[in-house]
Enzyme design. Structure first.
Site, PDB file in Angstrom:
ATOM      1  CG  LEU A  87      -1.965  -1.109   1.309  1.00  0.00           C
ATOM      2  CD1 LEU A  87      -2.732  -1.023   2.626  1.00  0.00           C
ATOM      3  CD2 LEU A  87      -2.924  -1.049   0.127  1.00  0.00           C
ATOM      4  N   GLY A  88       2.025   1.168   0.597  1.00  0.00           N
ATOM      5  CA  GLY A  88       2.892   2.340   0.665  1.00  0.00           C
ATOM      6  C   GLY A  88       4.202   1.999   1.335  1.00  0.00           C
TER       7      GLY A  88
ATOM      8  N   GLY B 118       7.735   3.906   3.309  1.00  0.00           N
ATOM      9  CA  GLY B 118       8.422   5.078   3.828  1.00  0.00           C
ATOM     10  C   GLY B 118       9.859   4.754   4.165  1.00  0.00           C
ATOM     11  CB  ALA B 119      12.467   6.804   5.781  1.00  0.00           C
ATOM     12  CB  THR B 120      11.242   3.819   9.530  1.00  0.00           C
ATOM     13  OG1 THR B 120       9.917   4.375   9.644  1.00  0.00           O
ATOM     14  CG2 THR B 120      12.268   4.928   9.706  1.00  0.00           C
ATOM     15  CB  ALA B 121       7.438   1.105   8.321  1.00  0.00           C
TER      16      ALA B 121
ATOM     17  CG  ASP C  85       5.920  13.008   8.032  1.00  0.00           C
ATOM     18  OD1 ASP C  85       6.080  13.956   7.230  1.00  0.00           O
ATOM     19  OD2 ASP C  85       6.154  11.819   7.744  1.00  0.00           O
TER      20      ASP C  85
END
Length: 720
Positions: free
Chosen positions: A15-16, A18-21, A135
Site C-alpha cells: 500500500l505504501g 516510507g523511510a522506516t516501514a 509529519d
C-alpha cells in the site's frame, strides 16, 4: 506470504513505503476482514528503543474517527518482528486523490471542505492528547468512503509523533521537506546548524501547505526546477514570504520570486470560500513561530469557516454564480452586504427571484429564514447596472495542453499524457460552467421579462383607475363651478374666486401630468419579442451536446493514459510495442485537438454570443424599467394630487353650502337687495340640495376609484 498469529499478507499487496516501514494490505485469518499491516525495516531498528516504541504508545492513546485505528500489535511468525495491525483505508491517501488527473487543479469545493473538516477534527483530538504529529502531508492522510457515500479522511503514520504541550519545545528533526517548517527545513535539508527549538505550531505550517495543495493541486512554494532541485531558493521563498502572501513561485533560473496573495483562477473553489481561506492560510504559513497562530486560534477560525451555511446566488447583472458563506444567525443585511462586495450591486438595488417569482427579503431577517438554495436552484439577483456582465472567470484550458516529443520516452510521455488528460478534465468543467451560466442568464432574463410584462399591465390598470378618478374630479369641479356661479350671482368674494381659480389651475396641471403617462404598446411588444427570443435560446441550450462529446473524448483518453501508466512500469518496449505507443500518442493528440475545437467553436463562441446578447437585453430592460418607473412615479404624484384635490373639493362644497344659506338669510333681511333679480330663498335652497346630491354620487365614484388605486399600489418591480 507473510503472517502473524491472526493475520496474513502477500508482499505484492504493498500500500505504501516510507523511510522506516512498508505498509501492506492484509487479511484476518478467521473473518477475512481487510486490514493494513505496518512492517518496520532494518533502518527503524537503528533508532533508540524509546523512539521505536513511540508510535505504539501514541496510537494506543488515540481513538477518533479521523485517526487511523490501531487494532493490535503482533509479531511475525519467523522473525518475531513487531508489526502494527491498523484500519485499512480502501481509497488510498489524499496524495493519491490529488495525483488523479481529475484533481490536477485541486479538489472540488465539497471534497475540499470534507478534507478540512476531517484534518481539523483529527488535529483537535491530537492536541487534546498533547500530541504533535510532525509529519502532516497528503500522503499521511488516508481516505475511505463512508456508508453515506461521503469521503472520510484519517491521519496516519505516527512514527514521528511525540508528546508535547503547547508551551514545550523539541529539537529533533522529522518530516517531509516540501511540508517542513522553514526552521526545520534549514537544519534538516540545508544542513545548517542553529540553536532554534521547535514548538507545536510546526504542524500548522504543514497543514497550511497541505490545505493549499488540496485546494490548488500544486505546492504553494515552487523554486525554478522544483523544490527538490533548488533547495536554497526553496528556503528563501518560505522565509522571505511577505505578510499576507500564501504562495511564491520562481519561473526563471535566478529570476525574481512572484508572490501570490490569491488562490489561482483555475482553482475549483468559489470566491466565497477563497475569501474564507485567505484569512487563514497566511496566518499558519508563517515562518516566524512567534507570529504564527496558536492551535486554539486555528481551531476557532477553521471551525467558524466550517460552520457557515452557503447561499447560492446567480447574479444576472454580472452573469456569474456566487456562493455566500455566512453563519445561520447572521442577518440578511450582512448577506446583502456580502453580495455587494462580490457584485458591486448596492443592497438597496438588490432584488431577487426564487423559482420564477419575486422573492422579497428583509435586512432584519436571519439568513436561516431564507429559502434553501442549491447550485441547481439558486436565488437569482436581478438589477440593471450600467456596467456590462463580467461572466465566468476562467483560464483558457488551451494554455495547459502540452505537446508530445517525437521520440519515444515512456516516462516523459506518461507525464505529458497525464497533463493532457488533466487539461481535458478542466476543459470539461469550464464547459459545464459556461453552459450553466448561459442557462441561468436565460432563466433569469425570462423571469425578469415576465415580471416586467406583468408590471406593464399593472401600471396600465393603475393609469386607467387614476384617469377614472381624474374624470370624477372633473365632474365634481364642474358641479363645484355651478355652485360658485350660483353664489357669486348674489355677491362677489374676491378671495374665494382666487382660490377657486387656483384649484382649477391645479386640476389642469394634473391633466398635463396624466397626458405624459402614455402607456407604450411598443415597449410591451418589445418585451414579448425578447421573451420569444429567450425561449428559443433556452431550447438550444437544452439540446447542446458539447459536454457529452468532450466526455466521450475524455473516456478514450483515459484508456490511453492507463496504457501509458502500464508501460511506464516496463519502459523497455519491443519494436511492435513502440509502434503502438507512437500511434497512441497520435491518437491522444488528435483527441485533445478535437476537445479544443469543440470548446472554442461550440462552447466559447456561443457563450460569448449569449453574453453579448445578454448585455444588449439588459440595456433594453433597463430602459423599459426606467420608463415604467417614471410612469409609476407620475401616477403616484397624480394620485397624491388628486386625493389632495378631492379633500379640497369636499371642503369647498361644505363651505359653499354654508355660504348659500347665509346669502338666503341675508336676502330676506335686507331690502336693498330687492333691486337684484335674485332667486328666492326656496329656489336657492333647492338648487343647493340638488348639487349636494350630485356631489354625493361623485364622492361614491371617487371612493370606488381610490380602492382600485390602493389595490394596484403594491411594491413595483419597475425599480429593479
Amino acid at each position: 506470504m507473510q503472517s502473524t498469529p491472526n493475520y496474513l499478507w502477500e508482499l505484492d499487496d504493498k500500500l505504501g513505503q516510507g523511510a522506516t516501514a512498508t505498509v501492506y494490505k492484509a487479511r484476518n485469518k478467521k473473518s477475512g476482514e481487510e486490514v493494513a499491516v505496518k512492517v518496520f525495516n532494518n533502518t527503524s531498528y537503528l533508532r533508540p528503543y524509546e523512539v521505536q516504541m513511540r508510535e505504539f504508545e501514541m496510537l494506543g492513546k488515540l481513538n477518533h474517527i479521523n485517526i487511523v485505528k490501531l487494532f493490535a500489535v503482533e509479531e511475525t511468525g519467523s522473525t518475531k518482528q513487531k508489526v502494527l495491525i491498523m484500519e485499512y483505508c480502501s481509497s488510498g491517501s489524499l496524495l493519491s486523490v490529488l495525483e488523479e488527473p481529475e484533481n490536477a487543479f485541486g479538489l472540488s469545493e465539497s471534497e475540499f471542505l470534507i478534507v478540512v473538516q476531517c484534518v481539523v477534527a483529527g488535529m483537535n483530538h491530537l492536541r487534546e492528547n498533547d500530541i504533535v504529529h510532525r509529519d502532516i502531508k497528503p500522503g499521511n492522510i488516508m481516505r475511505l468512503i463512508g456508508e453515506d457515500g461521503r469521503s472520510i479522511y484519517k491521519l496516519t503514520d505516527f512514527g514521528a509523533a511525540r508528546q508535547l504541550q503547547d508551551d514545550e519545545k523539541f529539537m529533533s528533526i522529522y518530516g517531509t521537506e516540501e511540508y517542513l517548517h522553514p526552521d526545520m527545513y534549514e537544519r534538516a535539508v540545508l544542513r545548517k546548524s542553529h540553536q532554534k527549538a521547535y514548538g507545536v505550531t510546526v504542524d500548522l505550517w504543514s497543514i497550511g501547505v497541505t490545505f493549499y495543495h488540496a485546494a490548488c493541486g500544486s505546492l504553494p512554494f515552487i523554486p525554478y526546477g522544483g523544490p527538490r532541485n533548488n533547495k536554497e531558493i526553496m528556503h528563501k521563498i518560505t522565509t522571505e514570504k511577505p505578510q499576507g502572501a500564501i504562495a511564491g513561485v520562481q519561473k526563471k533560473l535566478k529570476g525574481p520570486i512572484e508572490w501570490i496573495y490569491d488562490l489561482p483562477v483555475n482553482c475549483r473553489l468559489s470566491e466565497g470560500l477563497k475569501t474564507q481561506l485567505k484569512s487563514i492560510l497566511p496566518n499558519i504559513l508563517e515562518a516566524d513561530q512567534v507570529k504564527c497562530w496558536s492551535f486554539d486560534q486555528f481551531f476557532v477560525e477553521t471551525n467558524s469557516m466550517l460552520e457557515r451555511m452557503v447561499i447560492h446566488v446567480f447574479s444576472l447583472p454580472q452573469a456569474r454564480m456566487l456562493k455566500i458563506y455566512l453563519h445561520h444567525y447572521n442577518s440578511v443585511g450582512m448577506f446583502m452586504e456580502t453580495v455587494t462586495k462580490q457584485t458591486g450591486v448596492a443592497p438597496e438595488r438588490q432584488t431577487y427571484f426564487c423559482e420564477g417569482h419575486l422573492y422579497p427579503i428583509s435586512p432584519t431577517w436571519q439568513v436561516l429564514q431564507l429559502s434553501k438554495t442549491t447550485e441547481q436552484y439558486p436565488l437569482i439577483l436581478v438589477a440593471c447596472e450600467s456596467e456590462g456582465p463580467m461572466g465566468v472567470a476562467y483560464k483558457d484550458p488551451a494554455l495547459d495542453f502540452p505537446r508530445f516529443l517525437h521520440s519515444v520516452e515512456v516516462s516523459f510521455d506518461c507525464s505529458v499524457a497525464k497533463t493532457v488528460v488533466s487539461a481535458v478534465y478542466q476543459t470539461l468543467r469550464v464547459t459545464q460552467s459556461l453552459l450553466t451560466c448561459q442557462e441561468f442568464i436565460l432563466r433569469g432574463t425570462y423571469w425578469l421579462i415576465e415580471s416586467l410584462k406583468a408590471e406593464c399591465c399593472r401600471i396600465y390598470e393603475k393609469k386607467s383607475a387614476v384617469m377614472s378618478y381624474f374624470k370624477c374630479l372633473v365632474n365634481a369641479e364642474n358641479r363645484n363651478t355651478r355652485l360658485y356661479n350660483t353664489v357669486y350671482k348674489v355677491t362677489a368674494d374676491v378671495k374665494e374666486m382666487q382660490e377657486h381659480g387656483e384649484f382649477s389651475r391645479k386640476l389642469q396641471a394634473i391633466s398635463t401630468a396624466l397626458s405624459s403617462c402614455s402607456h407604450s404598446s411598443e415597449k410591451e411588444s418589445m418585451l414579448g419579442f425578447m421573451l420569444l427570443e429567450v425561449s428559443k435560446d433556452q431550447d438550444h441550450i437544452r439540446v447542446n451536446r458539447s459536454i457529452s462529446r468532450i466526455d466521450q473524448c475524455l473516456q478514450k483518453m483515459q484508456l490511453i493514459f492507463k496504457q501509458f501508466k502500464e508501460r511506464k512500469s516496463h519502459p523497455k518496449l519491443s519494436y511492435n510495442e513502440e509502434q503502438i505507443h507512437k500511434l497512441d500518442k497520435i491518437n491522444l493528440a488528435n483527441l485533445a485537438k478535437k476537445v479544443l475545437t469543440i470548446f472554442q467553436d461550440e462552447v466559447v463562441q456561443k457563450y460569448q454570443t449569449t453574453l453579448q446578447g445578454h448585455s444588449s437585453k439588459m440595456r433594453t430592460i433597463a430602459e423599459i424599467q426606467n420608463h415604467l418607473g417614471l410612469v409609476n412615479g407620475y401616477l403616484v404624484d397624480c394620485d397624491r394630487e388628486l386625493r389632495s384635490y378631492e379633500e379640497t373639493v369636499n371642503s369647498t362644497v361644505d363651505r359653499l353650502s354654508q355660504r348659500m344659506l347665509q346669502l338666503c338669510l341675508t336676502h330676506s333681511n335686507h331690502s336693498n337687495i330687492s333691486s337684484y333679480h335674485s332667486p328666492t330663498q326656496e329656489d336657492l335652497t333647492l338648487r343647493m340640495l340638488k348639487l349636494r346630491d350630485q356631489m354625493k354620487s361623485v364622492s361614491y365614484e371617487l371612493e370606488k376609484n381610490n380602492s382600485i388605486i390602493d389595490r394596484l399600489s403594491v411594491p413595483s418591480s419597475a425599480g429593479i
